[in-house]
Each structure stands twice: as structure tokens, then as C-alpha cells.
Write a protein that holds these residues in place. Structure first.
Motif, PDB file in Angstrom:
ATOM      1  N   SER B 273       0.852  -1.184   0.000  1.00 30.56           N
ATOM      2  CA  SER B 273       0.000   0.000   0.000  1.00 30.56           C
ATOM      3  C   SER B 273       0.890   1.237   0.000  1.00 30.56           C
ATOM      4  O   SER B 273       2.116   1.136   0.135  1.00 30.56           O
ATOM      5  N   VAL B 274       0.279   2.398  -0.137  1.00 30.91           N
ATOM      6  CA  VAL B 274       1.060   3.633  -0.187  1.00 30.91           C
ATOM      7  C   VAL B 274       1.854   3.817   1.100  1.00 30.91           C
ATOM      8  O   VAL B 274       3.052   4.092   1.068  1.00 30.91           O
ATOM      9  N   VAL B 275       1.174   3.622   2.249  1.00 30.06           N
ATOM     10  CA  VAL B 275       1.884   3.834   3.511  1.00 30.06           C
ATOM     11  C   VAL B 275       3.007   2.817   3.676  1.00 30.06           C
ATOM     12  O   VAL B 275       4.087   3.140   4.173  1.00 30.06           O
ATOM     13  N   TYR B 276       2.769   1.595   3.202  1.00 27.41           N
ATOM     14  CA  TYR B 276       3.833   0.587   3.248  1.00 27.41           C
ATOM     15  C   TYR B 276       5.041   1.078   2.454  1.00 27.41           C
ATOM     16  O   TYR B 276       6.183   0.983   2.897  1.00 27.41           O
ATOM     17  N   HIS B 277       4.769   1.605   1.262  1.00 35.34           N
ATOM     18  CA  HIS B 277       5.832   2.083   0.388  1.00 35.34           C
ATOM     19  C   HIS B 277       6.574   3.253   1.038  1.00 35.34           C
ATOM     20  O   HIS B 277       7.804   3.302   1.016  1.00 35.34           O
ATOM     21  N   ILE B 278       5.820   4.177   1.632  1.00 37.20           N
ATOM     22  CA  ILE B 278       6.432   5.321   2.325  1.00 37.20           C
ATOM     23  C   ILE B 278       7.338   4.827   3.448  1.00 37.20           C
ATOM     24  O   ILE B 278       8.489   5.231   3.582  1.00 37.20           O
ATOM     25  N   TRP B 279       6.781   3.920   4.228  1.00 35.48           N
ATOM     26  CA  TRP B 279       7.520   3.382   5.376  1.00 35.48           C
ATOM     27  C   TRP B 279       8.828   2.729   4.921  1.00 35.48           C
ATOM     28  O   TRP B 279       9.895   2.948   5.492  1.00 35.48           O
ATOM     29  N   LEU B 280       8.732   1.942   3.848  1.00 35.92           N
ATOM     30  CA  LEU B 280       9.905   1.243   3.339  1.00 35.92           C
ATOM     31  C   LEU B 280      10.954   2.239   2.854  1.00 35.92           C
ATOM     32  O   LEU B 280      12.138   2.138   3.190  1.00 35.92           O
ATOM     33  N   GLN B 281      10.517   3.216   2.059  1.00 31.53           N
ATOM     34  CA  GLN B 281      11.453   4.185   1.502  1.00 31.53           C
ATOM     35  C   GLN B 281      12.109   5.012   2.595  1.00 31.53           C
ATOM     36  O   GLN B 281      13.303   5.288   2.535  1.00 31.53           O
ATOM     37  N   ALA B 282      11.317   5.398   3.590  1.00 29.98           N
ATOM     38  CA  ALA B 282      11.837   6.294   4.622  1.00 29.98           C
ATOM     39  C   ALA B 282      12.720   5.557   5.616  1.00 29.98           C
ATOM     40  O   ALA B 282      13.804   6.010   5.939  1.00 29.98           O
ATOM     41  N   PHE B 283      12.223   4.422   6.108  1.00 30.22           N
ATOM     42  CA  PHE B 283      12.896   3.815   7.255  1.00 30.22           C
ATOM     43  C   PHE B 283      13.771   2.627   6.892  1.00 30.22           C
ATOM     44  O   PHE B 283      14.514   2.137   7.726  1.00 30.22           O
ATOM     45  N   ARG B 284      13.688   2.144   5.646  1.00 30.69           N
ATOM     46  CA  ARG B 284      14.632   1.099   5.231  1.00 30.69           C
ATOM     47  C   ARG B 284      15.704   1.663   4.324  1.00 30.69           C
ATOM     48  O   ARG B 284      16.855   1.311   4.420  1.00 30.69           O
ATOM     49  N   TYR B 285      15.275   2.558   3.405  1.00 32.30           N
ATOM     50  CA  TYR B 285      16.235   3.059   2.414  1.00 32.30           C
ATOM     51  C   TYR B 285      16.651   4.500   2.686  1.00 32.30           C
ATOM     52  O   TYR B 285      17.341   5.096   1.883  1.00 32.30           O
ATOM     53  N   GLN B 286      16.166   5.067   3.798  1.00 32.65           N
ATOM     54  CA  GLN B 286      16.586   6.421   4.209  1.00 32.65           C
ATOM     55  C   GLN B 286      16.352   7.475   3.123  1.00 32.65           C
ATOM     56  O   GLN B 286      17.082   8.437   3.024  1.00 32.65           O
ATOM     57  N   GLN B 287      15.349   7.269   2.274  1.00 32.92           N
ATOM     58  CA  GLN B 287      14.993   8.281   1.273  1.00 32.92           C
ATOM     59  C   GLN B 287      13.963   9.214   1.892  1.00 32.92           C
ATOM     60  O   GLN B 287      12.808   9.232   1.472  1.00 32.92           O
ATOM     61  N   MET B 288      14.362   9.946   2.912  1.00 36.74           N
ATOM     62  CA  MET B 288      13.390  10.699   3.700  1.00 36.74           C
ATOM     63  C   MET B 288      12.699  11.783   2.882  1.00 36.74           C
ATOM     64  O   MET B 288      11.503  11.992   2.996  1.00 36.74           O
ATOM     65  N   GLY B 289      13.462  12.498   2.054  1.00 35.51           N
ATOM     66  CA  GLY B 289      12.863  13.576   1.262  1.00 35.51           C
ATOM     67  C   GLY B 289      11.818  13.026   0.308  1.00 35.51           C
ATOM     68  O   GLY B 289      10.672  13.513   0.255  1.00 35.51           O
ATOM     69  N   TYR B 290      12.189  11.989  -0.414  1.00 37.48           N
ATOM     70  CA  TYR B 290      11.287  11.402  -1.391  1.00 37.48           C
ATOM     71  C   TYR B 290      10.056  10.803  -0.697  1.00 37.48           C
ATOM     72  O   TYR B 290       8.914  10.997  -1.125  1.00 37.48           O
ATOM     73  N   ALA B 291      10.293  10.098   0.404  1.00 40.65           N
ATOM     74  CA  ALA B 291       9.174   9.495   1.143  1.00 40.65           C
ATOM     75  C   ALA B 291       8.233  10.578   1.672  1.00 40.65           C
ATOM     76  O   ALA B 291       7.006  10.407   1.665  1.00 40.65           O
ATOM     77  N   THR B 292       8.808  11.688   2.105  1.00 41.72           N
ATOM     78  CA  THR B 292       7.964  12.770   2.610  1.00 41.72           C
ATOM     79  C   THR B 292       7.085  13.332   1.493  1.00 41.72           C
ATOM     80  O   THR B 292       5.911  13.644   1.710  1.00 41.72           O
ATOM     81  N   ALA B 293       7.666  13.446   0.286  1.00 41.29           N
ATOM     82  CA  ALA B 293       6.864  13.914  -0.846  1.00 41.29           C
ATOM     83  C   ALA B 293       5.670  12.983  -1.058  1.00 41.29           C
ATOM     84  O   ALA B 293       4.531  13.430  -1.275  1.00 41.29           O
ATOM     85  N   MET B 294       5.916  11.671  -0.973  1.00 40.70           N
ATOM     86  CA  MET B 294       4.810  10.717  -1.121  1.00 40.70           C
ATOM     87  C   MET B 294       3.773  10.914  -0.024  1.00 40.70           C
ATOM     88  O   MET B 294       2.567  10.861  -0.267  1.00 40.70           O
ATOM     89  N   SER B 295       4.257  11.160   1.200  1.00 43.53           N
ATOM     90  CA  SER B 295       3.311  11.305   2.315  1.00 43.53           C
ATOM     91  C   SER B 295       2.493  12.589   2.167  1.00 43.53           C
ATOM     92  O   SER B 295       1.329  12.629   2.565  1.00 43.53           O
ATOM     93  N   VAL B 296       3.088  13.608   1.572  1.00 34.96           N
ATOM     94  CA  VAL B 296       2.333  14.840   1.330  1.00 34.96           C
ATOM     95  C   VAL B 296       1.252  14.589   0.279  1.00 34.96           C
ATOM     96  O   VAL B 296       0.099  14.998   0.438  1.00 34.96           O
ATOM     97  N   VAL B 297       1.615  13.865  -0.773  1.00 32.47           N
ATOM     98  CA  VAL B 297       0.623  13.521  -1.801  1.00 32.47           C
ATOM     99  C   VAL B 297      -0.510  12.711  -1.173  1.00 32.47           C
ATOM    100  O   VAL B 297      -1.697  12.972  -1.428  1.00 32.47           O
ATOM    101  N   LEU B 298      -0.163  11.756  -0.330  1.00 28.64           N
ATOM    102  CA  LEU B 298      -1.200  10.956   0.330  1.00 28.64           C
ATOM    103  C   LEU B 298      -2.121  11.842   1.159  1.00 28.64           C
ATOM    104  O   LEU B 298      -3.357  11.724   1.080  1.00 28.64           O
TER     105      LEU B 298
END
Lengths: 301, 322
Positions: B273-298
């Protein structure tokens, strides 16, 4: 599905009212029976997975994979629960979950009640603006702010502690403030005014008068909030890494990963039973209050 | 409810919810008002502070962070709208959006079943309270435990679901490992878990429908289905609206079931799901900026969908009333 037929019978047998009543009630008794059977079948579907969880937790590892499945283990393996107690972090999980749930709900309920009193019954500049401002907070979903919150708390060294789960919540819960304020709006202002004239301080008015009035609403919201915090999972997995510091939900999720490879399903299911049981007991005790307050949320919303 | 002219009833219910501040009668009142204001501000201080610190500040921070390249630890490098542009071409993100919306199929299914259950439970039948409690047990159970249980129940060889299907000679799939069946499996579980809640709200709404409405309809010769269509359904409309709005918001944030039942996002990422993807990008791959952009879109998506629903409902409600 089950059609509750009206009564065309009334038109035909106008002469004998007792007879029609009998015909009608016989039909409705038939409908009742069908409805009962349907509901009972549904109830089996609802409860079967949970019974299976309990039954699996008491099976031997061999019985778990028996075909056809065994519902009642030949010899209940209570030992699994002992093993879970000693070999896993379930006990730490329970302790941590209790610490978080209780501190959040006890302190948070207090802050919410105070705020609801002020917003419902006191004069204050920008009162409506403050209330509407708070309500906008509901519109911000947790996933949107979880990354900044995480960075905030990691900067002050709170990762792998329970603080990030407790601190934001004790400042109050907007939904609860909303409901308590609604509840207070049915309390006449004249009561508060009278107390003021009698020289009571605002703190006294809140503690001696408002709290007893809103106690039922507070109790219901308290229970719902407690269950929500107890079952929370997303925030805990962000912050808690060390097994001894994890809440129960995270502990059982990790056990699920760890023991599935060893096919130790009884142990995993035992841990799940323990995660569900306390809340189930709370539910069975406070069933009426919970059901009533949940029903109320729907009608108010 | 109706405010009668008799002053005797005035005590039970205030006529106006928030009367304008009374004009000061004596010199002392203004000082009293100032004390009152001070206490009131003190009483709301905690939630206001909590809102500023833990909601408003993180929201603004998220908006800024979504415009940066950032691993969460190092400096934030401002890159303008690059993250959002990248999102448009991100196959994975699009897939998780699709999956998230796909799960919402469960919402109308769940509402239909729970309304039917509520109608049935509205009859005075034996053991009604027990039924109500049983249907509600999955609602209060922890979602983590339920997800673990169902992951095991969906096991292809030994799971409860396929054992049951086997009784009818159906050879069930290995649900969660099958790209076609993994999503329906999660939907079924979610419907099962949520039934009791919707049913309870519907039941409360049905019970508050005045009996006289049904009696009048019966006199006019309305059948069971007609009564349901033209009385029950419109009368429970506010509850339906409430449930759809809250369940769409909740559904947009679906995560726990996915993360526990399919730890890798499912076969071919079919359950992520979107939140799963955000969680993975942010907390596994440390792509915090990109993950935050996704969370803003959500967050924006949820906001827009909710506003549209309120818009539609207002029109609907107006239509019913007029």
C-alpha cells in the motif's frame, strides 16, 4: 433476503382478529427463526478464526499440520504458554504496552477534559478559532507527519524509548475534546454561573462540578482510547528497536517473523492470544458502555 | 427539544448554545472576565501546544522536506519539485496507489453486509446481545494479532480458509503468495474485522427510526423490501456517509495488515500500500525527502477525497430534505 411480508391476511379474514394475529405472529416467528439461523451462521464465521487461534496455541507442532485439521488438541500443550513466558519478550511487551496505554489515557483524559470545559463553558478570546484550529488537526493523517516527528524525536535522543509514544498523546486527543465539548453543551450555563457567583474558582468548578457531570462520557472515551493505544502498531515499530523496549504488538509481530521459519505456530498463536485477551476481557466487562459510546460516535458524526 | 415558552423547562436545556458575552453590569465584571480568560487559556494550553508542536510544525516541516534530497541525518539539499516530478514516473508508487484504492472495494461490500446484519439484528430474537458481542469481538482485537492469525489461516496447505473451501471440493490458492488472490485475501480479512463496527452504528440508527413511519407504510400496504428501500435506507444515510468517509480515510492509510501478512509487499509488490511504500522508503532506504513527498501527496489525496464526499453529501442531503 428474508422478506417480512406485510399482512394481506388482515384483508381476507376480517371476521376473526385473534386468528389473524396468530397467522401473523406465526409468520413472524418463522422469519425470526430464519434470521436467527443466518445470524448464528455468521457468528460462527466471526468467531471461528479466533477459536482456531486459541486451539492452535494448545496444539503440538505435529497437530498443527494434521489433515484433516484438529480443533480440540488431544493433550492441550499448556507448556507453550510457559515457554512463551520465559523464552520470549511477551512479558516486557505487556509491561511496555501498559506503561504507554495507561500514561497516555490517564494524563490525556485529564488534559482533554480541562480543554473541553474551557471550550464549552468559559469566556476566552478567539475561542471558536482555537476550536476550529484544533479540529483541522484531524485532517492531517499520521503517515504525513510521521517522518518529521521521527526526526524531531531522534534529534533529542528519544528513539528506542517509549517517550515518542507517550508525549504527543498526553497533550490531548482532538476527537475526545470534541466529544466532551459536545457532551458539555447540554449542561446549562446557569449551573456554572451559579458556582461562579458562589465564589468557586475555575479549578473547583472543573473538578467538583464538571468532572462528575462528564464522568460517563469520559469513561467511555477513556476505554475506547485505551484500546486504540494498546492496539497501536505503526508508531511503535518506527521507534522501538530493542526487544525489551517494544510494546506487545511489536513483540508478537517480531515473533511471527522469527518463529514462522521454525514452524512454531503454537507459540506464535499463544502470543497472539495474549495480545487479544486483555482487551477482550475489558470489552466483556464494559460491553454496554463501549457499545453505547461507539453507537453515539456514529450518530454525532 | 422544542423550546417552549414556559420558563420552567428553561433550566434543562439552554436556548442558545453560546450566548454572546453579557455586557458588563458592574465595574468588577471586567476584572472577573480577565481572570476567566486567563484560566480558560491555561486550560486549553496543553492541546494547543500539542497541536503546534506535534501536528502543525511537522506538517510544515513535511512540506519543506518534500522539496529536498535528504537521508534524515545529513543536510537537506533543496531540489525544488524534483521529488514530485520523480513521483509521476515512479512505477512502484503508482502500483501502491492502485493497490490502496483496490482495497477500498471492501468498503461497499462491508457496508452492505453490515446493514443486512443490522436489519436482522433489529428483530427481537433470542440471544441478540450475544450475537452483537460476538460480531464485535474482531473489532476490538488487535490488528497485529488478527493479521498474524489470518496470515496463518491463508496458508495454502494447512490454513483454515482452504480447509473450509475443501469441504466443498474447492482447491483454494496459496492466497498471500498469489499475485491475483493476495489483494482479495486482504480485503476479505478487512471486511471480516470491520463488520461489527458498521453493524453497531447501523443498528443504533435503525433503532432510532420512529416506529410510526413503518406503521404508516404498512397501512399503505408497503412490503418488506419497499419499507427497507424508502424508510430504512434514507434514515440510515447519515451513518452510511460517516462510515464511508471514515473508512476511506482509514483505507487510504492501510498498513499494518500489509506489513505483517506480506512483509515484502507481496508477490510482485501486489499487496504493497502507499503507507507501506512510504515506510519502506523512509525507514529502510533512508529516502526521507522522497518518502515525505509521497506522504504529502497521500495527505492531499485524503483531504481532496474527503472534501468531495462532503460536497456530494451536502447536495444529497439537501435533495432528501427539500
Amino acid at each position: 433476503m428474508t422478506t417480512t411480508t406485510p399482512a394481506p391476511t388482515t384483508a381476507t379474514t376480517t371476521g376473526a382478529p385473534p386468528g389473524t394475529r396468530l397467522g401473523r405472529s406465526a409468520r413472524s416467528r418463522l422469519t425470526d427463526t430464519i434470521v436467527w439461523v443466518v445470524l448464528a451462521a455468521g457468528a460462527v464465521f466471526m468467531i471461528a478464526p479466533l477459536v482456531w487461534m486459541l486451539s492452535t496455541s494448545l496444539k503440538t507442532k505435529l497437530e498443527v499440520f494434521a489433515l484433516p485439521p484438529v480443533w480440540i488438541p488431544e493433550v492441550p500443550q499448556w507448556d507453550t504458554y510457559v515457554r512463551m513466558w520465559t523464552d520470549s519478550y511477551v512479558l516486557d511487551g505487556i509491561k511496555n504496552s501498559l506503561v504507554v496505554s495507561l500514561s497516555v489515557t490517564v494524563i490525556g483524559t485529564f488534559t482533554c477534559s480541562l480543554a473541553a470545559f474551557a471550550l464549552a463553558k468559559m469566556r476566552m478570546p478567539f475561542k471558536n478559532a482555537i476550536f476550529i484550529g484544533l479540529l483541522t488537526g484531524i485532517m492531517i493523517p499520521f503517515p504525513t507527519i510521521m517522518i518529521p516527528q521521527f526526526v524531531m524525536f531522534s534529534k533529542i535522543g528519544w528513539v528506542d524509548t517509549l517517550w515518542p509514544l507517550i508525549v504527543p498523546a498526553i497533550f490531548g486527543n482532538i476527537v475526545m475534546i470534541f466529544f466532551l465539548r459536545q457532551y458539555l453543551s447540554s449542561v446549562p450555563d446557569s449551573l456554572v454561573e451559579a458556582a461562579k457567583i458562589d465564589g468557586a474558582s475555575y479549578w473547583q468548578i472543573f473538578w467538583r462540578m464538571i468532572m462528575p457531570i462528564i464522568r460517563p462520557a469520559v469513561a467511555a472515551q477513556f476505554i475506547l482510547w485505551f484500546m486504540a493505544v494498546w492496539n497501536d502498531y505503526l508508531a511503535p515499530i518506527l521507534y522501538l528497536n530493542t526487544p525489551e523496549k517494544q510494546t506487545l504488538q511489536v513483540v508478537i509481530a517480531n515473533m511471527n517473523v522469527q518463529y514462522a521459519t521454525q514452524r512454531d505456530y503454537p507459540l506464535i498463536m499463544a502470543a497472539s492470544v495474549v495480545a487479544v485477551l486483555p482487551i477482550l476481557v475489558v470489552f466483556l466487562i464494559f460491553q454496554r458502555q463501549i457499545i453505547e459510546s461507539v453507537a453515539l460516535t456514529g450518530t454525532k458524526g | 427539544m422544542t423550546s417552549t415558552a414556559t420558563p420552567a423547562t428553561a433550566g434543562t436545556r439552554p436556548p442558545a448554545p453560546d450566548p454572546a458575552p453579557a455586557p458588563p453590569r458592574r465595574g468588577g465584571t471586567s476584572r472577573l472576565h480577565r481572570t476567566e480568560k486567563r484560566w480558560a487559556l491555561l486550560f486549553v494550553a496543553a492541546p494547543v501546544l500539542g497541536y503546534l508542536l506535534f501536528i502543525l510544525y511537522p506538517t510544515l516541516f513535511a512540506l519543506y522536506a518534500s522539496l529536498t534530497r535528504w537521508n534524515g541525518l545529513g543536510p537537506m539539499q533543496f531540489i525544488g519539485l524534483d521529488n514530485y516530478v520523480a513521483l509521476l514516473g515512479d512505477e512502484r508508487f503508482r502500483q501502491t496507489l492502485f493497490n490502496t484504492f483496490f482495497y477500498m472495494i471492501g468498503i461497499p461490500i462491508g457496508l452492505a453486509i453490515s446493514l443486512a446484519l443490522a436489519v436482522m439484528m433489529n428483530r427481537k430474537i433470542f440471544g441478540r446481545a450475544a450475537f452483537r458481542a460476538i460480531y464485535y469481538v474482531p473489532v476490538i482485537s488487535s490488528i497485529a494479532a488478527i493479521a498474524i492469525l489470518w496470515q496463518w489461516a491463508y496458508n495454502g496447505d494447512f490454513g483454515l480458509v482452504n480447509q473450509f473451501l475443501g469441504l466443498f471440493g474447492i482447491d483454494g490458492p496459496n492466497w498471500l503468495a498469489d499475485p491475483v488472490w493476495a489483494k482479495p485475501a486482504i480485503i476479505m480479512m478487512a471486511v471480516w474485522k470491520g463488520l461489527g463496527y458498521s453493524m453497531l452504528l447501523y443498528l443504533a440508527a435503525i433503532q432510532s427510526v420512529p416506529r410510526s413511519l413503518y406503521e404508516a407504510a404498512e397501512l399503505d400496504g408497503a412490503g418488506g423490501w419497499q419499507k427497507f428501500r424508502s424508510i430504512t435506507l434514507p434514515m440510515v444515510q447519515p451513518v452510511t456517509f460517516f462510515l464511508i468517509v471514515t473508512q476511506v480515510i482509514g483505507g487510504a492509510m492501510i498498513f499494518i495488515e500489509i506489513q505483517i501478512m506480506t512483509p515484502t509487499g507481496g508477490p510482485e509488490y501486489s499487496t504493497a500500500s502507499v503507507v507501506y511504500h512510504i515506510w519502506l522508503q523512509a525507514f529502510r532506504y533512508q529516502q526521507m525527502g522522497y518518502a515525505t513527498a509521497m506522504s504529502v501527496v497521500l495527505g492531499l489525496l485524503i483531504l481532496v477525497i474527503t472534501l468531495i464526499q462532503f460536497r456530494l453529501n451536502r447536495r444529497n442531503a439537501g435533495f432528501v430534505v427539500d
